[in-house]
Design a protein around this motif. Structure first.
Motif: not given
Lengths: 299, 307
Positions: A15-16, A19-20, A23-24, A26-31
């Motif tokens: 699970k950890e 989720m990581k 999140f990653l 999501a962070a790469l979405f703006s890139t």
């Protein structure tokens, strides 16, 4: 080690990890967004510039999309953008920096809070509201003063100067506030007045921050669209006077997007590409300045 | 403090003020510098007050029933459909951007090593995204959502464009909110045996809520005030979308409505009133946002003091 490999623990681990990864991504979405924006603009804009011819496009002074054959020279718009932005900085820069000095070094706490709130309000007012204000106040004022229609580069410059004030003030205030008190105290100790200490010692020490405030102001001004459209007159000609109409790259796009087709549409995208390149250069210099900063000794 | 003390304090202040002026008169350059700073501050506040008062005085007399009629017509110039469209678009854009933005911020603050290359790339691109002007977003939206994906000028195309516009805003404010949570809280959570995920969701995020909320409200203000990015992605039809084509209907937002009204130049009164509504909405949102941001700061400050 066996104890760790219990099934529950493994489930938690999965699970950890899951989720990581979420999140990653999501962070790469703006890139990804930046890449796609670049890709789509350039993929459509560059071929258009090729078709028009780089020299014709960037240095052509005639923008006549409906002529046969059409001409797509955006030099008047580039010059218009540069003039409007230059005017805005020439007026808004000094006022903004001086106002920031006032906020940081001359105002009692109550007045400081009041002005900060006012500047915050200014930053929040939508472009169209500024634009309408310019249209009904600034444009007629210029018209009356010079006996022209009033929709002009000067009107756009004043409009933009007002609109970039909050950006310049807020960033300059934090740059000036960041200068250690010892600089100021040292200047006082050698006999300078409060004003001399502030203007000759503290503000020069904050210059890289103040400069980056100005650069961000340039970025805001060159990219502003709606407010400029409403006051600049939108004539696609080389600007010959500050009190005559002109057109910027942004207003070129917004005025003709509604009905442009084929090469005309692509030429507007290409105008956007040129604007985008300007913005990238400005942002790049901003982040270099910001990251370099000044390391204050003894703070 | 006794009355005598207060009296002494006042006297000292008055004395200091007189001394200050004597110094200023001896140094005309200093006087000039001070005057310049005062003038600039006065000018800034003056422009803002003039704009506000001008808009309020001209706008209020035209805030009448016509302006708030349920349906728009060229007679009543109602802003209601545009207002509702704006609210729908705001809700949808937030629905898209907030989970992504908050997730991204969690990764940036909680999971990554701050020096790693991928973080630097993500930060750089987020900053780039924040610096792109609305008109470029508008162009991209028109190219990608409207034409490439074939959605046409529609609610959904405008919404997606705006979601990208506000993404960096949400990321940055969430990041700040997460950073304001003291590390001791995380360590305490780990010490109690909680894993990373549980720490993030039960300890860090709840403490960061005011800051995240501040960012979301600020993003709302940005959407409400935006015009250049939505004009050619969402369109300019002054009707509320309905029925089967809900997402594909072209819509006019309040800011675009304001632009169209004022550039027609036929209805100055309604333009003022619409502008006033728009301005008041955005100003309320921004004030709310600042309130929550301040609450986050004071909360975090208290935590630091308690440590």
């Amino acid at each position: 080690m066996n104890a760790i490999r219990k099934p529950q623990v493994r489930r938690v681990r999965i699970k950890e990890l899951l989720m990581k990864i979420i999140f990653l991504s999501a962070a790469l979405f703006s890139t990804a967004a930046v890449l796609i924006i670049c890709l789509f603009l350039f993929a459509r804009g560059i071929p258009a510039i090729n078709e028009i011819g780089w020299l014709n496009f960037l240095t052509g002074t005639r923008w006549k999309p409906s002529d046969v054959p059409p001409s797509f020279g955006i030099l008047p718009m580039i010059v218009g953008s540069v003039y409007a932005t230059g005017l805005a900085i020439a007026m808004g820069g000094p006022v903004g920096i001086l106002a920031a000095i006032f906020i940081s070094k001359f105002s009692p706490p109550k007045i400081r809070r009041f002005i900060n709130a006012a500047v915050g309000l200014m930053a929040g007012i939508p472009s169209v509201v500024y634009g309408y204000f310019g249209m009904v106040v600034i444009v007629p004022a210029i018209g009356n003063a010079f006996g022209v229609s009033g929709a002009s580069l000067l009107a756009a410059g004043i409009m933009l100067a007002i609109m970039i004030l909050p950006t310049i003030i807020q960033l300059s205030v934090s740059a000036i506030d960041a200068v250690p008190a010892t600089y100021y105290e040292g200047a006082l100790a050698v006999g300078a007045t409060h004003e001399q200490s502030v203007f000759r010692v503290v503000v020069p020490a904050a210059r890289s921050g103040v400069l980056s405030a100005i650069i961000l102001g340039v970025g805001r001004a060159i990219g502003e669209t709606m407010a400029v459209t409403m006051v600049i007159g939108n004539q696609a000609v080389m600007p010959d006077s500050l009190i005559h109409g002109a057109r910027t790259m942004t207003t070129n796009i917004i005025t003709e997007m509604g009905y442009a087709v084929d090469l005309h549409y692509d030429a507007l995208i290409a105008t956007g590409v040129v604007l985008f390149v300007f913005i990238l250069i400005i942002n790049f210099s901003f982040s270099i300045l910001k990251n370099r900063g000044i390391k204050y000794d003894g703070s | 403090m006794t009355a005598a003390d207060q009296h002494a304090l006042r006297r000292e202040r008055a004395l200091r003020k007189r001394l200050e002026w004597r110094i200023l008169l001896k140094h005309p350059a200093s006087l000039l510098m001070r005057l310049a700073a005062y003038t600039a501050a006065f000018l800034t506040v003056g422009v803002l007050l003039y704009l506000l008062v001008h808009n309020i005085v001209r706008g209020i007399p035209h805030l009448n029933g016509n302006l708030f009629a349920w349906k728009y017509s060229s007679e009543n110039l109602s802003l209601v459909p545009a207002l509702i469209n704006t609210l729908i678009m705001t809700a949808l854009a937030l629905l898209l951007a907030v989970p992504i933005g908050v997730g991204a911020a969690i990764y940036l603050v909680e999971y990554s090593q701050q020096t790693s290359k991928i973080i630097r790339v993500i930060r750089l691109t987020t900053e780039t995204l924040a610096g792109i002007p609305s008109i470029v977003y508008g162009l991209f939206g028109s190219l990608f959502f409207v034409r490439f994906l074939g959605w046409g000028m529609s609610l959904i195309a405008g919404t997606c464009t705006m979601a990208i516009v506000i993404l960096p805003l949400v990321i940055r404010s969430t990041e700040e909110a997460l950073l304001a949570v003291p590390d001791a809280w995380r360590e305490a959570s780990y010490a109690l045996g909680a894993g990373k995920l549980r720490t993030v969701f039960t300890v860090v995020l709840p403490a960061a809520i005011p800051g995240i909320l501040a960012g979301i409200i600020l993003a709302t203000g940005r959407i409400v005030g935006e015009s250049a990015a939505v004009m050619y992605t969402a369109g300019s039809v002054a009707e509320i979308p309905s029925g089967r084509n809900f997402f594909r209907d072209p819509v006019r937002t309040l800011a675009v409505h304001m632009y169209i009204l004022s550039s027609e130049g036929l209805h100055p009164g309604s333009s003022y009133a619409t502008g006033l509504v728009l301005m008041v909405m955005v100003l309320i949102l921004n004030t709310l946002s600042r309130y929550f941001a301040k609450r986050l700061r004071t909360k975090a400050g208290q935590k630091d003091a308690n440590e």
